[in-house]
Design an enzyme around this catalytic site. Structure first.
Site, mmCIF file in Angstrom:
data_model
loop_
_atom_site.group_PDB
_atom_site.id
_atom_site.type_symbol
_atom_site.label_atom_id
_atom_site.label_comp_id
_atom_site.label_asym_id
_atom_site.label_seq_id
_atom_site.Cartn_x
_atom_site.Cartn_y
_atom_site.Cartn_z
ATOM 1 N N GLU A 1 -1.446 -1.393 -4.771
ATOM 2 C CA GLU A 1 -2.750 -0.689 -4.823
ATOM 3 C C GLU A 1 -2.609 0.307 -6.082
ATOM 4 O O GLU A 1 -1.450 1.123 -5.994
ATOM 5 C CB GLU A 1 -2.986 0.121 -3.525
ATOM 6 C CG GLU A 1 -4.373 0.674 -3.303
ATOM 7 C CD GLU A 1 -4.733 1.304 -1.944
ATOM 8 O OE1 GLU A 1 -5.282 0.515 -1.069
ATOM 9 O OE2 GLU A 1 -4.446 2.621 -1.870
ATOM 10 N N ASP B 1 0.830 -1.267 0.017
ATOM 11 C CA ASP B 1 -0.021 0.194 0.091
ATOM 12 C C ASP B 1 0.664 1.219 0.246
ATOM 13 O O ASP B 1 1.538 1.589 1.007
ATOM 14 C CB ASP B 1 -0.948 -0.156 1.112
ATOM 15 C CG ASP B 1 -2.015 1.181 1.316
ATOM 16 O OD1 ASP B 1 -2.210 1.781 0.370
ATOM 17 O OD2 ASP B 1 -2.414 1.297 2.616
ATOM 18 N N ASP C 1 -2.355 0.737 7.368
ATOM 19 C CA ASP C 1 -1.440 0.595 6.105
ATOM 20 C C ASP C 1 -1.068 -0.865 5.759
ATOM 21 O O ASP C 1 -1.046 -1.360 4.624
ATOM 22 C CB ASP C 1 -0.249 1.624 6.075
ATOM 23 C CG ASP C 1 -0.834 2.978 6.114
ATOM 24 O OD1 ASP C 1 -0.879 3.849 5.331
ATOM 25 O OD2 ASP C 1 -0.748 3.247 7.267
#
EC number: 3.1.21.10
Length: 168
Positions: free
Chosen positions: A71, A11, A144
């Site tokens: 992501e 992420d 995260d």
């Protein structure tokens, strides 16, 4: 030949880049490692990107993943923020590509849908379901890291993931 597949979810962020490593054993998802890469806040952007790149390279070298999952970038009204995030994604992809690891990308809503059952799930819901799916004693923190684990789980559930493609 090994029938275990290792997936590294990431992420990206310039302040915090979450990571999550899972191993697929049969139909089980086993947590291997998770946490964050945190460049010092006083670093210039170029130095932060270097820390992120080196951190991802270390994770790849340590865990030898079969896939890296990142992501996708969301559309931001703040062009500067979008550019910074895009550059963080870029250094992650370079680190994976340098080591010959396939890269996959999923939108946050797709990872939420895969883990929680709705693409509009809250961070709290994602943490809770990741905890359950990976049999963790507590929810993964920070958010995260939970998001990175959710990305790895999302990829593990995709039809494109054929165990034979990853056998070593």
């Amino acid at each position: 030949m090994s029938n275990q597949v290792i997936i590294l979810g990431l992420d990206p962020g310039t302040k915090i880049t979450g990571f999550g490593v899972i191993r697929i054993e049969g139909h089980q998802y086993v947590p291997v490692d998770y946490g964050c890469i945190r460049p010092p806040s006083h670093y210039k952007l170029s130095e932060r990107y270097l820390v992120i790149c080196q951190g991802v390279e270390q994770l790849i070298d340590q865990h030898q993943p079969h896939a890296v999952v990142v992501e996708t970038q969301y559309v931001s009204k703040n062009v500067q923020s979008a550019m910074k995030l895009g550059m963080a994604r870029g250094v992650i992809m370079i680190a994976a590509k340098k080591r010959g690891i396939p890269i996959y990308e999923y939108a946050p809503s797709k990872a939420k849908l895969a883990v929680v059952g709705t693409g509009r799930a809250s961070k709290y819901q994602v943490q809770g379901m990741v905890q359950r799916l990976l049999n963790l004693s507590i929810p993964p923190t920070p958010e995260d890291a939970a998001d990175a684990l959710a990305l790895a789980i999302c990829h593990a559930q995709m039809p494109i993931l054929k165990q034979s493609q990853y056998e070593t």
